[in-house]
Design an enzyme around this catalytic site. Structure first.
Site, mmCIF file in Angstrom:
data_model
loop_
_atom_site.group_PDB
_atom_site.id
_atom_site.type_symbol
_atom_site.label_atom_id
_atom_site.label_comp_id
_atom_site.label_asym_id
_atom_site.label_seq_id
_atom_site.Cartn_x
_atom_site.Cartn_y
_atom_site.Cartn_z
ATOM 1 N N GLU A 86 37.835 41.492 47.732
ATOM 2 C CA GLU A 86 37.234 42.291 48.263
ATOM 3 C C GLU A 86 36.871 42.034 49.778
ATOM 4 O O GLU A 86 36.352 40.949 50.110
ATOM 5 C CB GLU A 86 35.662 42.757 47.411
ATOM 6 C CG GLU A 86 34.979 43.664 48.271
ATOM 7 C CD GLU A 86 33.758 44.005 47.382
ATOM 8 O OE1 GLU A 86 32.971 44.609 47.677
ATOM 9 O OE2 GLU A 86 33.787 43.642 46.203
ATOM 10 N N LYS A 264 24.834 43.059 41.832
ATOM 11 C CA LYS A 264 26.503 43.125 41.723
ATOM 12 C C LYS A 264 26.758 42.523 43.175
ATOM 13 O O LYS A 264 27.592 41.665 43.494
ATOM 14 C CB LYS A 264 26.719 44.440 41.920
ATOM 15 C CG LYS A 264 28.624 44.444 41.753
ATOM 16 C CD LYS A 264 29.098 44.626 43.077
ATOM 17 C CE LYS A 264 30.631 44.638 43.172
ATOM 18 N NZ LYS A 264 31.368 45.016 44.433
ATOM 19 N N ASP A 280 34.180 29.727 34.822
ATOM 20 C CA ASP A 280 34.105 30.967 34.028
ATOM 21 C C ASP A 280 33.193 31.983 34.636
ATOM 22 O O ASP A 280 32.003 32.061 34.544
ATOM 23 C CB ASP A 280 33.677 30.562 32.614
ATOM 24 C CG ASP A 280 33.831 31.741 31.635
ATOM 25 O OD1 ASP A 280 34.040 32.640 32.160
ATOM 26 O OD2 ASP A 280 33.831 31.458 30.360
ATOM 27 N N HIS A 378 32.018 46.984 56.288
ATOM 28 C CA HIS A 378 32.944 47.071 55.061
ATOM 29 C C HIS A 378 34.158 47.818 55.572
ATOM 30 O O HIS A 378 35.462 47.176 55.283
ATOM 31 C CB HIS A 378 32.361 47.519 54.022
ATOM 32 C CG HIS A 378 33.303 47.485 52.852
ATOM 33 N ND1 HIS A 378 33.535 46.340 51.942
ATOM 34 C CD2 HIS A 378 33.732 48.492 52.148
ATOM 35 C CE1 HIS A 378 34.293 46.492 51.161
ATOM 36 N NE2 HIS A 378 34.621 47.971 51.116
#
Length: 428
Positions: A86, A264, A280, A378
């Protein structure tokens, strides 16, 4: 190239070539030639190794590893590898860390290395009596668990305590035993799962019930990492920006719809370091989101407030069950190379750094939201991806991306048309 005084403040790092950045990281972390070669290899995983890591292997998927600079954690400068697809994630951490570098960076702590395994017992007529019968056998439980992993005990880990709960359920009350185990520098899933499975027949014998599930809990609330940092108001754009960011936090604290996106964003940074080090990601993500709802409603993993001097003060707490031994952390050569860059020697050190990255990531997202909006930065970085997807190559990528940003139209159709125009003008 050498980095003086081992500072994570590396001017112009983002403008270097990939080879120059790798050289700078190697100098900072003291990497040997083999590690540098591993990091420089385009595929960087042997097909034979991949075939033995998971089933039905046909290929591997390379994810870019970027380096977050400017981080000072507990008084020590670190460079942090982040594996993510991302745009803007790594840049956000670099910028956020830079703005609190002069105030000492990040201060961290951990609650310990304790993991929990659950043993589910059903079919007992007296669940509360069964609970006490299990608790009475604590010493036997400890001996059974420690007997499963003598090496862990030699390293100072092993069984620490147990809890036994009567849990109401749709199928009636069940008795759930928690085995609380110090897994030291391992994530610990295999160790605690083995203990739970080995203990199960004894619990059935002591209670007359039937054991079903025997597995760890990913709500690792005995393995919490914390980080805090201070950003002077003048360093972030003034009191107005500070107050806007605090209001953004209040929104996330109050509303689960906002909190889901807020958290998030935190996990953008957390999961990138977890992935880079071969840990993990799913376990860490599941535990973090469950922890965010531990008080009965889903809320923010971070806290933000104004200090007495007007500075912005941020803090984060989340479970971070990560390890340095076992699984991909031990066998994946790139994960091992990333751990060398970090220079950590314990799982607790790794967890502390990851918590700092999560807080930095959250700062960056909230500042953008409270000022220019998330899309400006972004989309400027995402424009490169759109340009490549449209077919741009070489120097065309930067030119086309700049045009898309200038036009405020970072879209595939616009990119294709603009690329055709650029090429037509060049050949005219």
């Amino acid at each position: 190239m050498t980095i003086s005084n081992l500072s994570s403040r590396i001017p112009g790092f983002h403008r270097m070539t990939t080879a120059e950045r790798l050289e700078a990281v190697a100098a900072f972390s003291g990497l040997d030639g083999a590690t540098v070669a591993q990091l420089g290899a385009p595929g960087n995983i042997d097909p034979h190794l991949a075939d033995h890591m998971i089933e039905n292997v046909v290929s591997t998927l390379s994810i870019p590893i970027g380096i977050a600079t400017n981080l000072r954690v507990d008084g020590k400068d670190v460079l942090v590898p982040m594996a993510t697809e991302e745009s803007s994630v790594v840049a956000a951490v670099c910028n956020s860390a830079r703005q609190c570098y002069e105030t000492g960076g990040f201060v961290t702590s951990v609650s310990g290395n304790l993991m929990i395994a659950q043993v589910q017992l059903v079919g007992v007529p007296d669940p509360h009596g069964a609970r006490l019968r299990i608790l009475e056998r604590r010493d036997e439980v400890a001996a059974i668990c420690d007997g499963c992993d003598p090496m862990l005990v030699q390293l100072g880990g092993g069984f620490r305590e147990m809890e036994v709960r009567v849990v109401p359920s749709l199928g009636g009350p069940m008795v759930v035993t928690h085995l609380i185990v110090d897994t030291r520098d391992a994530m610990g899933a295999n160790a605690v799962n083995t203990m739970a499975e080995t203990l199960a027949p004894s619990i059935e014998r002591w209670t007359g019930g039937r054991v079903l599930l025997r597995i760890l809990s990913n709500l690792a609330d005995r393995r919490v990492a914390r980080a805090r940092a201070t950003w002077p108001a003048e360093a972030i754009g003034g009191a107005g920006v500070r107050d806007g960011m605090i209001a953004a936090y209040h929104f996330a604290e109050a509303d689960p719809y906002r909190a889901a996106t807020h958290n998030k964003g935190i996990m953008n940074g957390v999961s990138a370091v977890v992935l880079a080090t071969g840990n993990d990601t799913r376990a860490v993500e599941a535990g973090a989101h469950a922890y965010a709802a531990r008080d009965g409603r889903y809320t923010s993993l971070t806290r933000w407030e104004a200090g007495a001097d007007g500075a912005l003060v941020g803090a984060i707490e989340l479970p971070l069950p990560v390890g340095l031994v076992g699984g991909a952390t031990k066998i994946h050569p790139t994960a091992r190379a990333c751990l060398k860059i970090l220079g950590v020697t314990t799982a607790a050190e790794l967890a502390r750094i990851i918590a700092a990255v999560g807080l930095a990531q959250n700062f960056g997202a909230m500042k953008a939201l409270a000022t220019t909006g998330i899309q400006q930065g972004h989309m400027a970085l995402h424009a490169n991806n759109v340009a490549i997807a449209a077919g741009a190559v070489g120097e065309e990528v930067a030119r086309l991306a700049a045009t898309l940003v200038e036009r405020r139209a970072v879209r595939q159709d616009v990119a294709v048309a603009e690329l055709e125009r650029m090429r037509g003008a060049r050949t005219a």
